[in-house]
Design an enzyme around this catalytic site. Structure first.
Site, mmCIF file in Angstrom:
data_model
loop_
_atom_site.group_PDB
_atom_site.id
_atom_site.type_symbol
_atom_site.label_atom_id
_atom_site.label_comp_id
_atom_site.label_asym_id
_atom_site.label_seq_id
_atom_site.Cartn_x
_atom_site.Cartn_y
_atom_site.Cartn_z
ATOM 1 N N ASP A 429 -87.264 -54.181 -16.370
ATOM 2 C CA ASP A 429 -86.282 -54.807 -17.251
ATOM 3 C C ASP A 429 -86.774 -56.188 -17.693
ATOM 4 O O ASP A 429 -87.733 -56.749 -17.124
ATOM 5 C CB ASP A 429 -84.956 -54.930 -16.478
ATOM 6 C CG ASP A 429 -83.738 -54.991 -17.387
ATOM 7 O OD1 ASP A 429 -83.893 -55.200 -18.597
ATOM 8 O OD2 ASP A 429 -82.617 -54.847 -16.856
ATOM 9 N N ASP A 499 -77.772 -50.891 -23.819
ATOM 10 C CA ASP A 499 -76.733 -51.028 -22.797
ATOM 11 C C ASP A 499 -75.414 -50.463 -23.287
ATOM 12 O O ASP A 499 -74.460 -50.360 -22.528
ATOM 13 C CB ASP A 499 -76.547 -52.503 -22.418
ATOM 14 C CG ASP A 499 -77.565 -52.943 -21.383
ATOM 15 O OD1 ASP A 499 -78.233 -52.060 -20.812
ATOM 16 O OD2 ASP A 499 -77.698 -54.159 -21.146
HETATM 17 C C1 DGJ Z 1 -79.897 -54.777 -18.270
HETATM 18 C C2 DGJ Z 1 -80.172 -53.311 -18.362
HETATM 19 O O1 DGJ Z 1 -80.204 -52.907 -19.681
HETATM 20 C C3 DGJ Z 1 -79.112 -52.574 -17.553
HETATM 21 O O2 DGJ Z 1 -79.301 -51.193 -17.674
HETATM 22 C C4 DGJ Z 1 -79.204 -53.010 -16.126
HETATM 23 O O3 DGJ Z 1 -80.440 -52.628 -15.594
HETATM 24 C C5 DGJ Z 1 -79.024 -54.512 -16.025
HETATM 25 N N1 DGJ Z 1 -79.927 -55.208 -16.891
HETATM 26 C C6 DGJ Z 1 -79.226 -54.978 -14.608
HETATM 27 O O4 DGJ Z 1 -79.192 -56.329 -14.493
#
Ligand code: DGJ
Length: 677
Positions: A429, A499
C-alpha cells in the site's frame, strides 16, 4: 518516420497500416510564423532553435547553453521488432536514441528515449519525455481520459480539443487517483465497436505528464513522459538517462477493440510472467471487516469461515504490526504486535494453511509514522527540507528511498518477512502524496532527482523481492487506485482498484479501469452493507456479481452473515471459479455502459469463443419501460451456445437479436454463462 532535409526526424503517419512506404511524399513545410519544426511533426522535439511547442527534451549544455538541436545520425534494427534511431546534438556530444518496439498483434508500439552524455562536461536535463506522437491532421479531436479522486478513480471523461494545449499530469510523486496516465483520441465519431481510436499510456508510477497540443496547422501532438515539474537530472560525462516507456496503440474498431488489444498485450507482455498464466485466487481481506482490530483470535475465526465459502488466500490487512491501533502510529515498526499476536504470526499462518488457504499480508513499506521507533531512530530518513515543517498526510511521512541505507532497510524487512513466514500474497500500500521533496544530504545538483529515483527504487525493490520469492503474488495499492499504471503492472500482479467498494459505484470505476487495464489486474471485493461510503445496500448477489468482473475478493464480515448468506456466498464463489478463466483471460465487450443505460451489460468471451459470460445490472429503472434485448458480441456466429446449461441459441441469433435482460426492479443483477455445444 522520415528524415527531413535538415536531418530532423519527423513523423509521417501513425494509424492504420500502410504497406507502401514509397507513397509518402517528401516532407517539407513553410508558413509565415510557423517554423518548419512546427509543420514537420518532429518525433522528439527539443527546446532549441525555432521551436515553441512542448519539448520532449530541454537540456542545459555546458557553458550555460540552453539551446539543443538534434539531427538524425543513424539507425539500428536491433531485432525484427526493435528499431533504435540515433540523433546527435549539433554542437555537443549528446546522443539521443529513440527506441521503438512494435507488437503488431496488438497494434501496439512501445517507445522510449535514451539520453547519453558522451561529452566531457555535465549536462542538466530539465525535461526528458518519453516521446511525442503525432495524430493525423484535423480538428476537433475528442480526448477521452480517466479521472476522479480517492474512492472515485478511473471514471471516463470526454472533451473536445479545439486549440491550444491540454495537460494531464501528476505532481504527487505517484500516479494519482485524480488522473491516470492514459489518453484516448478520436475524431468524435468512434464508439465502442467502430471508428478509429488512438491511445497513449505511460508506464510510470511517479510524476507524469501527458500533453495534447495543437501545433502548426490542425496538427495535434501528444507528448508524454516524466513530469518536468521540479524535475532536474544531472547527467555526468558518460552517464545515460533512460525514460519510462510510452505505449502507443491504435484501433479502427472503436474503444472496445482498442481495450481488448491492450488487455491482451498486458496479459501476454506486461503482467509479471510467473503469475500471468495462472488464475487469480479468491482472497479474503480483513480490512472492511476488522479494520485495525486484528488479532490471533478473530483471524482464526474468520479464517475458518473464509475457508468454508471457498476462499483461497486469507489476507491480513493493516493493524497487525507493533503499535498499530489506528493510523496515527506504527508504520515503520514491522514486527507483529505482541498484544495482538503474543505468539507471533506463525500460529495464524499455520491455521490458515491447515484450512487449505494461503496467507497474505498488508505492508506500507515506503512510509513511516512520526510516532514509531523507526522515525525516532532515523528522523533523517524521510524527505524533508532542513528546518522546515514536514507536512503529514494520514499522519505519515514518506521514506527517502533515494538513500541507500533506507532502500536496504526496506528490502531487508520485506525479505525477512517473506523468508521467515510462509506468505503467498503481499498487498503493498502507499497512502499519501509527496511533499517537501528534499534530500538534504545529496549533492546539490542531484537533489531534484528524488521524483525519479523514488519510483525506480520501488521498482527495484519489487523486482528483487519477486526474484527471491517468485511464488508470492503482489497486489499494488495506493489508498485504492492511486498507483495504477503500466509501470506498476509490470511489477504487481494485480491492483486494489479503489477503496470505494460500493457495488454500484464500482460499475463506473471498473468500466473506466477497463478502458485501459485488463480484468485480471483488477481487484474487486464484496463488502458489507450499508456501504461505509455511500450508505447504499445492494443485495449480496448484486455485490458478488459486480465484484466477479475482476479478481474477486471478499471483505464482508463473515461473522455477521446468516447461515443462508454464508451458503449464498459459497455458491457465488463456486460460480466465480467456474467462470474466472473467461473473466480474467477473456476478451471484454462493454455492451451497455452504466453511464448511458438503465441496464449495464458487460460480456467476457474466451479467446477461442467457446465460452462467454454476460453480467447484467439494472440501475434506476424508470417509467416501467421494458428493456430492449441486448445483443452479444465476439461469439462464433455459426456455433450454438447453451445458456446456463439450459436452452440453446445460435451465435448469430445471440449477436443479431440478443438476449432479454430479464431484470425487474432497481439494483438487480444476473450472470449468464454461455458454452458452445
Ligand atoms: C488503504 C487501502 O486502500 C485499504 O484497502 C486498506 O488497506 C487501508 N489502506 C489500510 O490502511
Amino acid at each position: 518516420m522520415g528524415i527531413a532535409q535538415d536531418q530532423t526526424l519527423v513523423n509521417l503517419h501513425w494509424g492504420g497500416a500502410v504497406e507502401s512506404v514509397r507513397d509518402f511524399a517528401a516532407v517539407s513545410g513553410h508558413f509565415p510564423f510557423e517554423p518548419a519544426s512546427h509543420l514537420l511533426r518532429e518525433e522528439y522535439s527539443t527546446f532549441g532553435g525555432l521551436r515553441f511547442m512542448e519539448p520532449c527534451l530541454k537540456a542545459e549544455l555546458p557553458g550555460g547553453v540552453r539551446d539543443c538541436v538534434l539531427r538524425y545520425s543513424r539507425h539500428v534494427i536491433e531485432d525484427e521488432a526493435h528499431l533504435a534511431v540515433e540523433m546527435r546534438e549539433i554542437g555537443y556530444d549528446l546522443k539521443v536514441t529513440l527506441h521503438y518496439k512494435s507488437y503488431p498483434e496488438y497494434n501496439v508500439l512501445v517507445r522510449w528515449a535514451e539520453i547519453l552524455n558522451e561529452g566531457a562536461a555535465p549536462v542538466r536535463l530539465e525535461e526528458a519525455l518519453s516521446g511525442s506522437l503525432c495524430l493525423p491532421y484535423g480538428r476537433p479531436w475528442r480526448l477521452t481520459y480517466l479521472a476522479g479522486h480517492w474512492a472515485g478513480e478511473t471514471r471516463v471523461v470526454e472533451e473536445n480539443l479545439w486549440a491550444g494545449k491540454k495537460v494531464l499530469e501528476s505532481r504527487r510523486g505517484t500516479t494519482s487517483h485524480q488522473l491516470n496516465p492514459v489518453v484516448f483520441l478520436d475524431r468524435g465519431e468512434a464508439d465502442e465497436e467502430a471508428g478509429e481510436v488512438w491511445a497513449c499510456l505511460l508506464a510510470w508510477s511517479g510524476n507524469w505528464k501527458i500533453v495534447a497540443e495543437y501545433v502548426g496547422h490542425e496538427q495535434l501532438r501528444l507528448s508524454a513522459g516524466i513530469n518536468d515539474f521540479d524535475f532536474n537530472w544531472f547527467l555526468a560525462p558518460g552517464e545515460r538517462f533512460v525514460t519510462p516507456r510510452l505505449v502507443a496503440a491504435y484501433s479502427d474498431g472503436g474503444f472496445g477493440t482498442l481495450s481488448r488489444l491492450l488487455h491482451r498485450f498486458q496479459r501476454r507482455v506486461i503482467l509479471p510472467k510467473n503469475h500471468a498464466g495462472r488464475p487469480r485466487p479468491v482472497i479474503f481481506n480483513t480490512w472492511e471487516t476488522l479494520y485495525f482490530n486484528v488479532n490471533e483470535e478473530n483471524l482464526r475465526r474468520l479464517a475458518d469461515l473464509a475457508a468454508r465459502i471457498g476462499v483461497e488466500v486469507f489476507v491480513v490487512d493493516d493493524g497487525w504490526f507493533r503499535g498499530r491501533d489506528n493510523d496515527t502510529a506504527g508504520l515503520g515498526d514491522w514486527e507483529p504486535d505482541p498484544r495482538k499476536f503474543p505468539r507471533g504470526l506463525r500460529p495464524v499462518i499455520e491455521h490458515v494453511k491447515s484450512l487449505g488457504m494461503r496467507f497474505g499480508i498488508w505492508v506500507e513499506p515506503e512510509m513511516v509514522n512520526p510516532n514509531s521507533d523507526l522515525y525516532r531512530r532515523h528522523p533523517d530518513w524521510v524527505y524533508h527540507f532542513p528546518g522546515r515543517p514536514r507536512s503529514e498526510m494520514r499522519n505519515q511521512l514518506v521514506l527517502n528511498l533515494c538513500k541507500g541505507d533506507v532502500r536496504e532497510y526496506v528490502l531487508g524487512l520485506l525479505d525477512r518477512l517473506l523468508t521467515e513466514n510462509e506468505i503467498g500474497f503481499v498487498k503493498w500500500d502507499m497512502n499519501r502524496s509527496f511533499s517537501e521533496p528534499g534530500w538534504p544530504d545529496a549533492p546539490y545538483e542531484r537533489q531534484r532527482e528524488i521524483w525519479v529515483r523514488h519510483v525506480r527504487a520501488v521498482y527495484e525493490i519489487l523486482e528483487e523481492l519477486r526474484r527471491r520469492h517468485p511464488d508470492v503474488i503482489f497486489e499494488g495499492c495506493s489508498g485504492g487506485g492511486g498507483r495504477v499504471d503500466l509501470g506498476a503492472m509490470e511489477r504487481f500482479d494485480q491492483f486494489w482498484t479503489s477503496d470505494n467498494t460500493d457495488a454500484v459505484d464500482r460499475l463506473y470505476i471498473q468500466e473506466g479501469f477497463s478502458y485501459a487495464y485488463c480484468a485480471k489486474s483488477m481487484g474487486a471485493w464484496v463488502t458489507g452493507v450499508p456501504n461505509f461510503l455511500t450508505n447504499r445496500s445492494p443485495s449480496l448477489e448484486f455485490r458478488f456479481h459486480s465484484a466477479m468482473m475482476g479478481a474477486l475478493g471478499i471483505s464482508v464480515n463473515l461473522l455477521e452473515l446468516s447461515p443462508e448468506q454464508m451458503e449464498e456466498a459459497r455458491m457465488h464463489i463456486e460460480h466465480y471459479k467456474e467462470i474466472r478463466h473467461i473473466v480474467q483471460d477473456g476478451d471484454l465487450y462493454r455492451l451497455r455502459s452504466p453511464r448511458r443505460h438503465r441496464v449495464a451489460a458487460f460480456q467476457y468471451v474466451t479467446e477461442d469463443a467457446s465460452e462467454s459470460v454476460v453480467f447484467l445490472f439494472s440501475l434506476l429503472r424508470g417509467f416501467g419501460e421494458p428493456e430492449p434485448p441486448i445483443r452479444l458480441r465476439g461469439l462464433d456466429a455459426r456455433s450454438t451456445y447453451q445458456l446456463d446449461g439450459q436452452e440453446t441459441r445460435s451465435g448469430d441469433f445471440l449477436m443479431s437479436v440478443g438476449i432479454e435482460p430479464g431484470l425487474r426492479g432497481d439494483l438487480k443483477s444476473r450472470v449468464i454463462h454461455l458454452k458452445r455445444v
